[in-house]
Design an enzyme around this catalytic site. Structure first.
Site, PDB file in Angstrom:
ATOM      1  N   CYS A 197       0.526  -1.426   0.279  1.00 29.84           N
ATOM      2  CA  CYS A 197       0.236   0.051  -0.428  1.00 29.84           C
ATOM      3  C   CYS A 197       1.028   1.239  -0.075  1.00 29.84           C
ATOM      4  O   CYS A 197       1.854   1.629   0.823  1.00 29.84           O
ATOM      5  CB  CYS A 197      -0.855  -0.200   0.978  1.00 29.84           C
ATOM      6  N   GLY A 198       0.283   2.107  -0.966  1.00 32.03           N
ATOM      7  CA  GLY A 198       1.620   3.360  -1.424  1.00 32.03           C
ATOM      8  C   GLY A 198       0.875   4.331  -0.061  1.00 32.03           C
ATOM      9  O   GLY A 198       1.777   5.121   0.185  1.00 32.03           O
ATOM     10  N   HIS A 199      -0.016   4.527  -0.042  1.00 36.12           N
ATOM     11  CA  HIS A 199      -0.442   5.658   0.832  1.00 36.12           C
ATOM     12  C   HIS A 199       0.327   5.290   2.036  1.00 36.12           C
ATOM     13  O   HIS A 199       0.554   5.542   3.439  1.00 36.12           O
ATOM     14  CB  HIS A 199      -2.186   6.182   0.800  1.00 36.12           C
ATOM     15  N   ASP A 226     -10.596   4.227  -2.443  1.00 34.47           N
ATOM     16  CA  ASP A 226      -9.528   4.657  -2.076  1.00 34.47           C
ATOM     17  C   ASP A 226      -9.651   6.284  -2.702  1.00 34.47           C
ATOM     18  O   ASP A 226      -9.425   6.520  -3.194  1.00 34.47           O
ATOM     19  CB  ASP A 226      -8.262   4.545  -2.823  1.00 34.47           C
ATOM     20  N   GLY A 264      -0.445   4.966  -4.169  1.00 38.14           N
ATOM     21  CA  GLY A 264       0.547   5.340  -3.916  1.00 38.14           C
ATOM     22  C   GLY A 264       1.361   4.294  -4.777  1.00 38.14           C
ATOM     23  O   GLY A 264       1.691   3.794  -5.950  1.00 38.14           O
ATOM     24  N   THR A 265       0.597   2.258  -4.360  1.00 42.19           N
ATOM     25  CA  THR A 265       0.948   1.578  -5.338  1.00 42.19           C
ATOM     26  C   THR A 265      -0.141   1.998  -6.524  1.00 42.19           C
ATOM     27  O   THR A 265       0.140   0.941  -8.170  1.00 42.19           O
ATOM     28  CB  THR A 265       0.544   0.045  -4.609  1.00 42.19           C
TER      29      THR A 265
END
Length: 337
Positions: free
Chosen positions: A91-93, A252, A257-258
């Site tokens: 997960c990017g965030h 989201d 991010g991803t």
């Protein structure tokens, strides 16, 4: 009432997308890999995931992470991402938020240079974050994600009410079915959340029928969980506006991010952007952005891939010390969908 368990968490948001960071209370097996830690959680602490992600402590769109000890000296910490239904590979965030929270709360030593580097072990692979800070202020996180690649293009399917569409299957730390909404009437906005969620779940099932998902080098990664809708941006300077629909239909709130990693691979494969060309992505709320860049090429086995970086900011919301009574089925967590 009998209090059985107490767990400490940190709450953050990244451009509106929440994160519950679970950083204490779980006795991970010594020397275990990140996959072994996830299996341990699934077998022994899945009740904790449900209790913290679901009501009455969480909600249908809550997201979280187990912050684990590193499995070797190659890493500083491990990240196992969760929601009310299941586990995510990356997960990017969340990486932006947990890195900033670790620096802000003294969970990692600050580098005197003002740029602290944190090496995270995830079930998708190594993710390296850099957190900028000045005095007591934590400014931003930039992370280099796992390599991204396009697995399939132009997957044709029918979306009820919006006609025939096409999707690309792209890996960016999770697998995404990326769908261009330009030319349709469906707009990405908070007031359209229910329709976006419903259409995202339908699209995901249609794409799953058409393609087999398998990561080139990681045998355990073989699922499509995310659908990304995108169209023209509403914020000047952004390349696109998107929303990621995942798990049980969650949306989201952040640009993702991803998701930004996957979108850059998607646009690069179509000749829209090139390597070392910075882009800005816009999320569902139309108020926050992420910055992204593909900094090079690599391979995943025999498959060409690109190296994405993503930069963003997160805010601290607070902390909690939760007591959990597992004998109470309501206290243990529930969802109203």
């Amino acid at each position: 009432m009998r209090v059985q368990d107490v767990y400490n968490v940190i709450y953050t948001h990244t451009e509106g997308e929440p994160l519950c960071i679970i950083y204490s209370g779980v006795p991970y097996p010594a020397g275990s890999t990140i996959l072994e830690k996830r299996a341990f959680l699934e077998e022994n602490y899945d009740w904790l995931r449900k209790a913290l992600m679901r009501e009455p402590r969480g909600h249908a769109d809550m997201f979280g992470v187990f912050l684990t000890p590193p499995s070797s000296r190659d890493y500083d910490a491990g990240l196992i991402y969760i929601d009310g239904k299941e586990y995510s590979h990356m997960c990017g965030h969340g990486t932006i938020a947990v890195a900033m929270a670790m620096v802000a709360n003294g969970l990692v030593a600050r580098d005197p240079s003002g740029l602290t580097r944190i090496r995270f072990e995830t079930t998708a692979g190594l993710v390296v974050a850099e957190v900028a800070h000045e005095g007591d202020r934590v400014l931003w996180t930039r992370f280099e994600n796992v390599p991204a690649y396009v697995a399939a293009q132009d997957i044709a399917f029918e979306l009820p009410g919006y006609g025939p569409l096409k999707a690309d299957l792209v890996w960016g730390g999770n697998y995404f079915g990326i769908i261009d909404l330009r030319g349709t009437s469906l707009r990405i906005a908070p007031e359209n959340g229910s329709e976006l969620s419903r259409m995202g779940l339908i699209a995901r099932e249609e794409i799953r029928k058409k393609v087999k998902v398998q990561h080139p080098t990681e045998a355990h990664i073989n699922n499509l969980n995310f659908v990304t809708f995108w169209h023209e941006p509403t914020i000047e300077g952004c390349l696109y506006k998107n929303v990621h629909v995942f798990s049980a239909g969650q949306l989201d709130r952040s640009p993702g991010g991803t998701g930004t990693s996957a979108m850059m691979a998607y646009f690069e494969a179509r000749g829209v952007i090139g390597l070392n060309q910075p882009i800005t992505s816009e999320g569902l709320l139309g108020s926050g952005t992420f910055e992204g860049c593909l900094i090079g090429e690599t391979t995943l086995g025999t498959v060409r891939a690109v190296r994405p970086t993503v930069k963003g900011t997160a805010g601290m919301l607070g902390t909690a010390s939760w007591t959990i009574n597992r004998e109470d089925p309501v206290d243990a967590g529930f969802l109203v969908l």
